[in-house]
Scaffold this motif. Structure first.
Motif, PDB file in Angstrom:
ATOM      1  N   TYR A 172       0.839  -1.202   0.000  1.00  0.00           N
ATOM      2  CA  TYR A 172       0.000   0.000   0.000  1.00  0.00           C
ATOM      3  C   TYR A 172       0.871   1.248   0.000  1.00  0.00           C
ATOM      4  O   TYR A 172       0.631   2.192  -0.772  1.00  0.00           O
ATOM      5  N   ASN A 189      -6.647   6.209   2.067  1.00  0.00           N
ATOM      6  CA  ASN A 189      -7.819   5.380   2.363  1.00  0.00           C
ATOM      7  C   ASN A 189      -7.625   4.752   3.736  1.00  0.00           C
ATOM      8  O   ASN A 189      -6.749   3.900   3.930  1.00  0.00           O
ATOM      9  N   LEU A 191      -8.937   2.628   7.062  1.00  0.00           N
ATOM     10  CA  LEU A 191      -9.806   1.495   7.388  1.00  0.00           C
ATOM     11  C   LEU A 191     -10.408   1.737   8.765  1.00  0.00           C
ATOM     12  O   LEU A 191      -9.682   1.848   9.755  1.00  0.00           O
ATOM     13  N   ARG A 223     -13.901   1.462   3.545  1.00  0.00           N
ATOM     14  CA  ARG A 223     -14.178   0.205   4.242  1.00  0.00           C
ATOM     15  C   ARG A 223     -14.367   0.484   5.736  1.00  0.00           C
ATOM     16  O   ARG A 223     -13.484   1.048   6.382  1.00  0.00           O
ATOM     17  N   LEU A 230     -11.329  -7.968  11.036  1.00  0.00           N
ATOM     18  CA  LEU A 230     -11.542  -7.677   9.620  1.00  0.00           C
ATOM     19  C   LEU A 230     -10.760  -6.434   9.205  1.00  0.00           C
ATOM     20  O   LEU A 230     -10.177  -6.396   8.115  1.00  0.00           O
ATOM     21  N   VAL A 231     -10.727  -5.425  10.067  1.00  0.00           N
ATOM     22  CA  VAL A 231      -9.938  -4.230   9.765  1.00  0.00           C
ATOM     23  C   VAL A 231      -8.469  -4.593   9.579  1.00  0.00           C
ATOM     24  O   VAL A 231      -7.807  -4.132   8.647  1.00  0.00           O
ATOM     25  N   ARG A 233      -7.237  -7.520   8.693  1.00  0.00           N
ATOM     26  CA  ARG A 233      -7.107  -8.307   7.458  1.00  0.00           C
ATOM     27  C   ARG A 233      -7.102  -7.399   6.234  1.00  0.00           C
ATOM     28  O   ARG A 233      -6.353  -7.640   5.280  1.00  0.00           O
ATOM     29  N   TRP A 234      -7.958  -6.381   6.236  1.00  0.00           N
ATOM     30  CA  TRP A 234      -7.964  -5.423   5.131  1.00  0.00           C
ATOM     31  C   TRP A 234      -6.609  -4.736   5.007  1.00  0.00           C
ATOM     32  O   TRP A 234      -6.112  -4.520   3.905  1.00  0.00           O
ATOM     33  N   ALA A 237      -4.032  -7.005   3.535  1.00  0.00           N
ATOM     34  CA  ALA A 237      -4.299  -7.211   2.111  1.00  0.00           C
ATOM     35  C   ALA A 237      -3.971  -5.986   1.264  1.00  0.00           C
ATOM     36  O   ALA A 237      -4.085  -6.045   0.035  1.00  0.00           O
ATOM     37  N   HIS A 239      -5.446  -2.848   1.461  1.00  0.00           N
ATOM     38  CA  HIS A 239      -6.598  -2.024   1.092  1.00  0.00           C
ATOM     39  C   HIS A 239      -6.577  -0.629   1.706  1.00  0.00           C
ATOM     40  O   HIS A 239      -7.407   0.204   1.330  1.00  0.00           O
TER      41      HIS A 239
END
Length: 304
Positions: A172, A189, A191, A223, A230-231, A233-234, A237, A239
Motif C-alpha cells: 500500500y 484510504n 480502514l 471500508r 476484519l480491519v 485483514r484489510w 491485504a 486495502h
C-alpha cells in the motif's frame, strides 16, 4: 424495611420481561411476586414498574433505582463469595469475553495453555468487539481496551502502556506513499472500526516532543467494519491504512506483513484491562487468569 427477596424479584422481573417469568424462576406464585413489588414500592414511596396484563416497563424512578438494586444484590453475593475465597481451589466455570482480533489471534492460544495448566477450569468464551452487559449476560470477566464507561466496573491492568499504531501493508505504501504527518492521512484510504453506531474516524496522535499536545485528524475510507480482525485483514491485504492496538498487529509488524508509519508520533493510548463487576468477585481462578495473562503479554511484548 426493604427485603432482599423483593429486590431479587424486581431485578428478575425486569430481566425476564414479566412478573410471571420472575415467579417461575423463583418457583413462587405470580401473586407473591406482584405482592413483593407492591411492598417495595410502598416502602420507597414511588412506582417502580408500569405494568399491564401483557407488558412491563420501568418508570423513570424504576430506571434510577434498578442500578442500585443490582449493585446491592451483587455486593451481597460478593460478600458470600469473599467468605469462601480462602477455601477455593483454582477451578470451576468461567465466562470470559474477549475482543475479536486479539482474542482470535493471540488470546485463544494462551487460553489453551491456561486450561492445560488448570484442567479443573471450564471456560465459556464470547468473542466480539461490542461491549457486553456483564450483569445481564452473566459474564464473569472481560478483556477490553480502554477504561470501562460504567464506573461501577473494576478494571485491572493487563497492558497499561499499550498504544495504537498506524500501519499498512508495504505494498500500500509503495503505491500511495508514506504519510509524513497526521494531516497527510486525509489523502489516504483509512480502514475504520464502527461500534455501537459510532464510527471511529477521528484519530489522535501526540507529538514526539512530549509537550502533551494532541493532534486529532478526521479520516475517511471506503471500508468500515464492526470487527477489529476484519480491519486488520484489510490492512494486511493492502486495502488501506489502519490505526490498531500494537498488541493486535505486533505479529504482522514483526513478520513484515504490515509496516508502521508516523513512528515519530506517539499513538493514542489503548490500555488493555481485565474487567469485572466487583473486586470481591475475583476468585482465585480469576486472579490466576489475570496473572497468567499479564505474564504472557509481558513476554509477547519483550520477544525479539
Amino acid at each position: 424495611m426493604i427485603r432482599l427477596d423483593d429486590l431479587t424479584i424486581l431485578v428478575l422481573a425486569v430481566d425476564n420481561g414479566s412478573l410471571s417469568a420472575a415467579a417461575r424462576v423463583l418457583n413462587i406464585a405470580p401473586a407473591a411476586a406482584s405482592a413483593a413489588i407492591k411492598r417495595l414500592e410502598a416502602e420507597l414511596g414511588v412506582r417502580l414498574l408500569a405494568r399491564s396484563t401483557r407488558s412491563l416497563a420501568l418508570t423513570q424512578e424504576g430506571e434510577r433505582y434498578l442500578q442500585h438494586a443490582r449493585r446491592a444484590l451483587a455486593d451481597l453475593q460478593a460478600g458470600q463469595d469473599a467468605l469462601a475465597l480462602g477455601r477455593q481451589a483454582i477451578g470451576g466455570d468461567v465466562s470470559l469475553s474477549i475482543p475479536s482480533d486479539l482474542g482470535r489471534n493471540v488470546l485463544t492460544g494462551w487460553l489453551d495453555d491456561f486450561l492445560t495448566e488448570h484442567p479443573a477450569v471450564a471456560l465459556q468464551v464470547r468473542i466480539g468487539d461490542r461491549l457486553v452487559d456483564m450483569f445481564r449476560q452473566r459474564v464473569d470477566v472481560a478483556v477490553r481496551y480502554g477504561e470501562p464507561q460504567d464506573s461501577s466496573l473494576v478494571a485491572l491492568p493487563l497492558a497499561p502502556d499499550n498504544r495504537r499504531v498506524l500501519c499498512a501493508a508495504p505494498a500500500y505504501f509503495a503505491r500511495h506513499g508514506m504519510p509524513k504527518t497526521p494531516d497527510d492521512l486525509r489523502q489516504h484510504n483509512c480502514l475504520l472500526l464502527a461500534l455501537s453506531d459510532t464510527t471511529h474516524d477521528q484519530w489522535t496522535f501526540h507529538g514526539a516532543s512530549g509537550d502533551g499536545q494532541a493532534h486529532v485528524v478526521r479520516v475517511t475510507g471506503n471500508r468500515i467494519a464492526d470487527d477489529g480482525e476484519l480491519v486488520r485483514r484489510w490492512a494486511v491485504a493492502g486495502h488501506g491504512i489502519a490505526y490498531k492496538s500494537r498488541l493486535d498487529v505486533l505479529a504482522d509488524l514483526r513478520a513484515g506483513r504490515l509496516q508502521a508509519a508516523l513512528t515519530d508520533w506517539r499513538g493514542e493510548a489503548a490500555p488493555l484491562h481485565l474487567i469485572c463487576t466487583h473486586r470481591l468477585t475475583l476468585s482465585p481462578t480469576l486472579m490466576r487468569l489475570r496473572d497468567f495473562l499479564q505474564e504472557r503479554i509481558a513476554g509477547y511484548l519483550a520477544d525479539a
